[in-house]
Design an enzyme around this catalytic site. Structure first.
Site, mmCIF file in Angstrom:
data_model
loop_
_atom_site.group_PDB
_atom_site.id
_atom_site.type_symbol
_atom_site.label_atom_id
_atom_site.label_comp_id
_atom_site.label_asym_id
_atom_site.label_seq_id
_atom_site.Cartn_x
_atom_site.Cartn_y
_atom_site.Cartn_z
ATOM 1 N N ASP A 1 5.529 -2.974 3.239
ATOM 2 C CA ASP A 1 5.291 -1.538 3.299
ATOM 3 C C ASP A 1 6.424 -0.793 2.612
ATOM 4 O OD1 ASP A 1 3.814 -1.534 6.632
ATOM 5 O OD2 ASP A 1 2.999 -1.982 4.645
ATOM 6 N N ASP A 2 6.112 0.399 2.113
ATOM 7 C CA ASP A 2 7.091 1.049 1.255
ATOM 8 C C ASP A 2 8.232 1.731 1.991
ATOM 9 O OD1 ASP A 2 4.965 3.911 0.288
ATOM 10 O OD2 ASP A 2 5.738 3.236 2.215
ATOM 11 N N ASP A 3 8.230 1.740 3.309
ATOM 12 C CA ASP A 3 9.371 2.356 3.965
ATOM 13 C C ASP A 3 10.276 1.358 4.679
ATOM 14 O OD1 ASP A 3 7.444 3.833 6.730
ATOM 15 O OD2 ASP A 3 7.501 1.823 5.869
ATOM 16 N N ARG B 1 -3.269 1.689 9.158
ATOM 17 C CA ARG B 1 -3.037 2.230 7.821
ATOM 18 C C ARG B 1 -2.906 1.127 6.812
ATOM 19 N NH1 ARG B 1 1.598 6.547 8.128
ATOM 20 N NH2 ARG B 1 2.713 4.753 8.920
ATOM 21 N N GLU C 1 -2.520 -7.676 12.093
ATOM 22 C CA GLU C 1 -1.988 -8.913 11.513
ATOM 23 C C GLU C 1 -2.786 -10.116 12.011
ATOM 24 O OE1 GLU C 1 -0.222 -6.725 13.232
ATOM 25 O OE2 GLU C 1 1.070 -5.752 11.770
ATOM 26 N N HIS D 1 12.103 -2.847 10.058
ATOM 27 C CA HIS D 1 10.957 -1.931 10.003
ATOM 28 C C HIS D 1 11.469 -0.496 10.109
ATOM 29 C CE1 HIS D 1 7.181 0.016 11.217
ATOM 30 N NE2 HIS D 1 6.594 -1.006 10.630
ATOM 31 N N THR D 2 12.195 -0.064 9.081
ATOM 32 C CA THR D 2 12.704 1.309 9.089
ATOM 33 C C THR D 2 11.563 2.267 8.773
ATOM 34 O OG1 THR D 2 13.314 0.876 6.797
ATOM 35 C CG2 THR D 2 15.077 0.834 8.428
ATOM 36 N N ARG D 3 11.716 3.506 9.198
ATOM 37 C CA ARG D 3 10.744 4.541 8.858
ATOM 38 C C ARG D 3 11.511 5.751 8.378
ATOM 39 N NH1 ARG D 3 5.654 4.509 11.446
ATOM 40 N NH2 ARG D 3 5.867 6.753 11.314
ATOM 41 N N PRO E 1 0.857 -1.184 0.000
ATOM 42 C CA PRO E 1 0.000 0.000 0.000
ATOM 43 C C PRO E 1 0.894 1.235 0.000
ATOM 44 C CG PRO E 1 0.004 -1.051 2.163
ATOM 45 C CD PRO E 1 0.992 -1.781 1.320
ATOM 46 N N THR E 2 0.476 2.273 -0.701
ATOM 47 C CA THR E 2 1.279 3.487 -0.717
ATOM 48 C C THR E 2 0.359 4.699 -0.757
ATOM 49 O OG1 THR E 2 3.047 4.683 -1.852
ATOM 50 C CG2 THR E 2 1.473 3.525 -3.233
#
Lengths: 335, 395
Positions: B195-197, B162, B282, B309-311, B88-89
């Site tokens: 996730d994209d980050d 999200r 989840e 899980h970087t942000r 998702p983005t």
């Protein structure tokens, strides 16, 4: 007799127009053909280009980049070419929880770039096993260095001697290594680029910088509190200023990720280093560049500095509240 | 009359001729820019053709080496199962950068199909162009989030779940697409929510490819700890090592598991529940699919961290600049002294104790204390909220 004169008049009128149309047609069609051969979508985007020359150059550039990217999928790293100039990427890094993640995704990017030499300089007393192992596993062509920034330079409230900007000593060490390793007379073509480990680089960027003759520049996103900072380029294709808000009167108001230097220039000026101390915020890049080149010699890339090919992203510091005082997780597991 | 006519015609012709000549000269001037570089163009062309020749030679080499390998490979293995990555983005400043570096990682993974679902009422050209140029096999979808479920400016990121609608849309498309293709072959695959980050190593994809039902592995930098992981004993998952709410049915992050396509297709009702309390997203998906002892541990019996899980920080924009950025303009804002130090966000940041070598002493300690207090308050309120929701649910 009047008939012949008429014919002559008609010929004189029609000739320049046919000339014009044929020449125009040729010049307009050729780059479009080149683009369409590879990817129809690209042609649509590039059709709005200004100078014909840049359009054609971009087209052939895209030619090569497109092919490289999709052909060399799953083949890492790409085979070494005898023709392409080597890109020496200098990355200073230091230990923190996100270090391995940052270096991993950076390596994933670099594995797509042919003729890349990664110079990773750690801010540590000794080369850490984490980085050593990571570099070995990627299969990239690399050099692993280390130098520790002395801690005693950070005196609280001492404005006369502010701390050394992060990464300076590491970058200087890499420059010194290059000067010791490469002979000024050697014909090995190379480009030097300073890549921080938390930025994001598109693959196009590396192909743009490969043609650097002295120092090339391009826009960088998310720096200086703006969406992007970029050099100001005039109609003649020369840099004459800087489109920034934060101190645009710096000699080189550009971020570390916004320029690349030809290796020959680095070797030719062996005294040029980043200034360690007494450098105002934002003047670090200028401290090196002003010893190497003047504003006039800068080569604008990325379609005359109109495209963004590098983003100055920063990674959040992870919240490690639950580790507590003693550390909840097994310290032997590497992250 | 005749001579006057002729004269008139003559002048007309001369005029016309002059105009055409000027036009030709002007056009040549325009192309003259090209002419300026013709001294460069020739060597440039030569370089380009030389490079192309080099490229073809290298490609031939590759093909030859692949050809010698392939006959053996073909005899042994069929095509590996495809990994369907659902991402998702949503539009924000760093979206293009995040998707770019994600695509650079995915390009290394064979048999990967990227399903990008935008949180938007229609497909944006930014994402469309990026996907086309990426060279990946992809599907571009979009599904807007309902307004009341969306995070507002200034909301902490954990306030509302999200990507729920987007992931469900990805699942829906996958189910529909696979149903349209008959045959057992189309059931081979693994579904992963990326996730994209986050940051993915290349090994994680090879680990998940052999998923039979649901596989799990550790995730770094999540749950307020260096990593969260399932605890494996005798090749089976017995419990989860996490610092936050370990009593959840599946206390792990979205990036810590993958589901086999067969299971996804066999359970067409399984999707993410947007109403689930924080941290239970989840579990809301996995609960109906699998039990804890059916989980397959990967990454060396869940001892290696292969995904983080970087942000990414929100880029600092100068105040006026931010408003203009929203409006799509690029006006020059008021000059503000740009601090060299990193800045705190709405989020509570607590410095890693190992990085004690950094910066200022006392001010640091004071800030740290404040932040720890803040984090405790945050924990307290979320537990309160969770209890409230639990009660409401039970009612």
């Amino acid at each position: 007799m009047p008939k012949r004169r008429d014919i002559l008049a008609i010929v004189l009128i029609v000739l320049p127009w046919t000339l014009l149309i044929t020449v125009w047609h040729q010049s307009a069609i050729a780059p479009l053909l080149a683009i369409r051969k590879d990817d129809g979508v690209e042609g649509k985007r590039e059709a709005g280009g200004q100078a014909q020359d840049s359009k054609e150059y971009c087209a052939s550039d895209k030619d090569i980049v497109e092919v490289v990217r999709t052909e060399y999928v799953y083949m890492r790293p790409p085979p070494w070419s005898d023709v392409l100039p080597t890109i020496h990427i200098i990355t200073p890094t230091y230990s923190r929880p996100v270090q391995k993640a940052e270096l991993t995704r950076l390596a994933n990017t670099f594995l797509h770039v042919p003729n890349l030499h990664w110079i990773l300089v750690e801010d540590s007393q000794r080369r850490t096993p984490l980085v050593t192992r990571l570099l070995r596993e990627t299969g990239l062509n690399y050099t692993h260095l280390n130098v520790e920034t002395p801690r005693n330079y950070k005196l609280r409230g001492d404005t006369r001697d502010p701390r050394i900007p992060r990464g300076t000593m590491q970058r200087n060490l890499a420059l010194r290594w290059l000067r010791e390793t490469f002979n000024a007379n050697s014909s090995q073509a190379g480009i030097v680029y300073f890549a921080d480990d938390d930025n994001t680089y598109s693959l196009e960027l590396f192909e743009e910088m490969r043609s650097t003759r002295k120092v090339s520049v391009w826009p960088v996103a998310f720096v200086g509190g703006l969406r992007y900072e970029s050099p100001k380029v005039n109609a003649a294709g020369k840099v004459y200023g800087w489109k920034t808000v934060f101190d645009p009167h710096r000699p080189f108001a550009i971020d570390m990720a916004g320029f690349a230097i030809n290796l020959r220039l680095i070797l030719f000026k062996p005294q040029a280093y980043f200034k360690l101390r007494g450098v105002k915020g934002g003047y670090q890049e200028s401290s090196l560049l002003r010893e190497l080149v003047t504003l006039n010699d800068l080569e604008p890339k990325a379609a005359n500095c109109t495209k963004i090919l590098v983003w100055h992203t920063r990674t959040e510091k992870p919240v490690l509240v639950n580790e507590g005082k003693k550390g909840f997780t097994d310290p032997n597991v590497e992250i | 009359m005749a001579t006057r006519m002729k004269l008139k015609l003559k002048t007309v012709f001369v005029l016309y001729f002059m105009v055409s000549l000027l036009g030709l000269v002007y056009a040549l001037m325009q192309l003259g820019q090209r002419c300026d570089c013709t001294e460069h163009d020739l060597p440039k062309d030569r370089t380009i053709s030389r490079l192309r020749g080099e490229l073809h030679r290298l490609q031939e080499q590759m093909r030859k080496s692949e050809a010698t390998k392939q006959p053996q490979k073909h005899a042994v293995k069929p095509s590996p199962p495809t990994i369907f990555v659902i991402t998702p983005t949503y539009s924000r400043l760093v979206q293009k950068a995040e998707l770019t570096r994600m695509s650079q990682t995915f390009l290394h993974v064979p048999q990967l199909h990227w399903i990008v679902v935008e949180d938007s009422p229609h497909k944006t050209p930014l994402v469309s162009d990026l996907l086309v140029k990426s060279g990946l096999a992809y599907t571009h979808l979009h599904m807007p989030t309902a307004k009341d479920r969306k995070l507002q400016e200034g909301d902490p990121s954990w306030l509302k779940p999200r990507g729920v609608e987007q992931r469900n849309e990805g699942l829906r498309w996958l189910r529909e697409d696979r149903r349209a293709q008959p045959g057992g072959e189309s059931q081979q695959g693994v579904v992963y929510f990326a996730d994209d980050d986050n940051t993915y190593s290349l090994q994680i994809f090879e680990e998940m490819r052999s998923t039979q039902r649901v596989s799990v592995w550790p995730v770094g930098l999540v749950g307020g700890m260096k990593y969260e992981r399932p605890v494996v004993e005798g090749g089976k998952v017995v419990r989860f090592h996490t610092g936050w709410r370990p009593s959840r049915p599946f206390p792990m992050d979205m990036a810590g598991f993958a589901v086999s396509l067969k299971v996804v297709l066999a359970n067409p009702e399984a999707c993410f529940d947007g109403e689930a309390p924080m941290g239970f997203l989840e579990s809301s998906f996995l609960q109906g699919l699998v039990t804890m002892d059916e989980l397959e541990p990967k990454a060396d019996n869940c001892s290696k961290v292969l995904v983080w899980h970087t942000r990414t920080e929100k880029p600092k924009m100068k105040k006026m600049g931010e408003d203009n950025e929203k409006a799509g303009r690029g006006k020059e804002p008021v000059l503000v002294h740009f601090p060299v130090r990193e800045d705190e966000d709405d989020q509570v940041l607590i410095r890693d104790k190992k990085r004690g070598r950094e910066e200022e002493g006392e001010e640091e300690r004071r800030m740290k204390r404040e932040q720890e207090e803040g984090m405790k308050v945050v924990k307290r309120t979320t537990m309160k909220n969770y209890r409230k929701v639990r009660e409401n649910r039970q009612k």
